[in-house]
Design a protein around this motif. Structure first.
Motif, PDB file in Angstrom:
ATOM      1  N   ALA A  56       0.845  -1.196   0.000  1.00  0.00           N
ATOM      2  CA  ALA A  56       0.000   0.000   0.000  1.00  0.00           C
ATOM      3  C   ALA A  56       0.880   1.246   0.000  1.00  0.00           C
ATOM      4  N   LYS A 200      -8.448   0.801  -2.892  1.00  0.00           N
ATOM      5  CA  LYS A 200      -8.154   2.150  -2.407  1.00  0.00           C
ATOM      6  C   LYS A 200      -9.064   2.466  -1.232  1.00  0.00           C
ATOM      7  N   ALA A 216      -4.955   5.385   1.163  1.00  0.00           N
ATOM      8  CA  ALA A 216      -4.111   4.220   0.876  1.00  0.00           C
ATOM      9  C   ALA A 216      -4.521   3.618  -0.462  1.00  0.00           C
ATOM     10  N   LEU A 218      -3.884   0.327  -2.650  1.00  0.00           N
ATOM     11  CA  LEU A 218      -3.398  -1.033  -2.430  1.00  0.00           C
ATOM     12  C   LEU A 218      -3.085  -1.718  -3.756  1.00  0.00           C
TER      13      LEU A 218
END
Length: 272
Positions: A56, A200, A216, A218
């Motif tokens: 991430a 996300k 984040a 991912l």
């Protein structure tokens, strides 16, 4: 209540529907995907995996006096082996740390400072995360994705859910969802198809000064990861010292025992 002129709202289930980019071909009533069902499918899929890993890229707002915001970033690598093993390596602008849980002991390592602390935590991943968040007062970024109670944590205090529409994250087709709680507003992008993975996550801490955001993205999901036996065991290298965790807060300041771990680090407050 309307978001935009061509959005509709179903008050009975408090789910906001549709999207402005599809106004010319808006779906018929009752055909819009249910965001809660999409999230339930994501949770069930993650829970079905015996082991997995992902990366991430995280950005985090730091708020200073006067509402000024600076954005910092870090990268995480997460390794999960159910029911009782978890490792998260997180390094970036402000820190370089590792969290490990081997089923008996949880360990937090400050790689930059060359120190670590350990505490007994027999049980499963959920118990280890709860101990870290409650008694030891630190949070494991994205740790809830390894929890068997993920959907329970996500649904806590939810006010309404919004299906935003189809989207793409890193070229992966996703369903864009948004949820509202009293303390935060968060968005999820969940991959479509037979692998409904979170791609996300965006959290807006709307009640804090300047409403800082935590995002984040991912990637590199491995849902049948081959993990080495020593992945979850910490072996300190030369010059690394063991220290103690900070003492717990007084009972009056302690968190409620049912608060559960959080998906993000502790809320960002104003800094001088």
């Amino acid at each position: 209540m309307r978001l935009k002129s061509n959005r509709r709202v179903t008050l009975g289930c408090l789910v906001l529907l549709s999207g402005p980019m599809l106004a010319a071909a808006a779906p018929e009533k009752g055909t819009t995907p249910d965001p809660d069902k999409i999230v339930a499918g994501m949770c069930a899929y993650l829970k079905s995996l015996d082991r997995f890993s992902f990366r991430a890229e995280v950005t985090d707002d730091e708020v200073y006096i006067g509402g000024k915001k600076l954005q910092f970033g870090f990268t995480t690598e997460t390794f999960v082996e159910r029911p009782d093993k978890l490792r998260v390596d997180a390094a970036g602008d402000l820190f370089d740390k590792q969290f490990l849980f081997d089923g008996k002991t949880l360990t937090l390592v400050d790689v930059g400072e060359k120190v670590y602390a350990s505490a007994p935590a027999p049980g499963d991943i959920e118990g280890a995360l709860a101990k870290a968040d409650g008694e030891l007062r630190f949070r494991v970024p994205l740790g809830d994705l390894a929890s068997a109670r993920l959907c329970e944590h996500l649904a806590k205090g939810q006010g309404h859910a919004l299906f935003v529409g189809p989207s793409k994250v890193g070229g992966v087709a996703t369903e864009h969802l948004a949820f509202d709680r009293a303390d935060i507003q968060f968005q999820l992008w969940v991959a479509t198809g037979d692998r409904p993975l979170p791609m996300k996550i965006l959290i807006n801490q709307k009640n804090l000064p300047a409403a800082p955001q935590w995002t984040a993205v991912l990637s590199d999901w491995k849902t049948a990861a081959k993990l080495k036996p020593d992945t979850f065991t910490y072996n300190p290298g030369p010059g690394v010292k063991q220290i103690k965790f900070a003492p717990p807060p007084p009972p009056a300041a302690a968190k409620a025992p049912d608060s559960g771990p959080a998906m993000t680090p502790a809320p960002t407050g104003e800094k001088p």
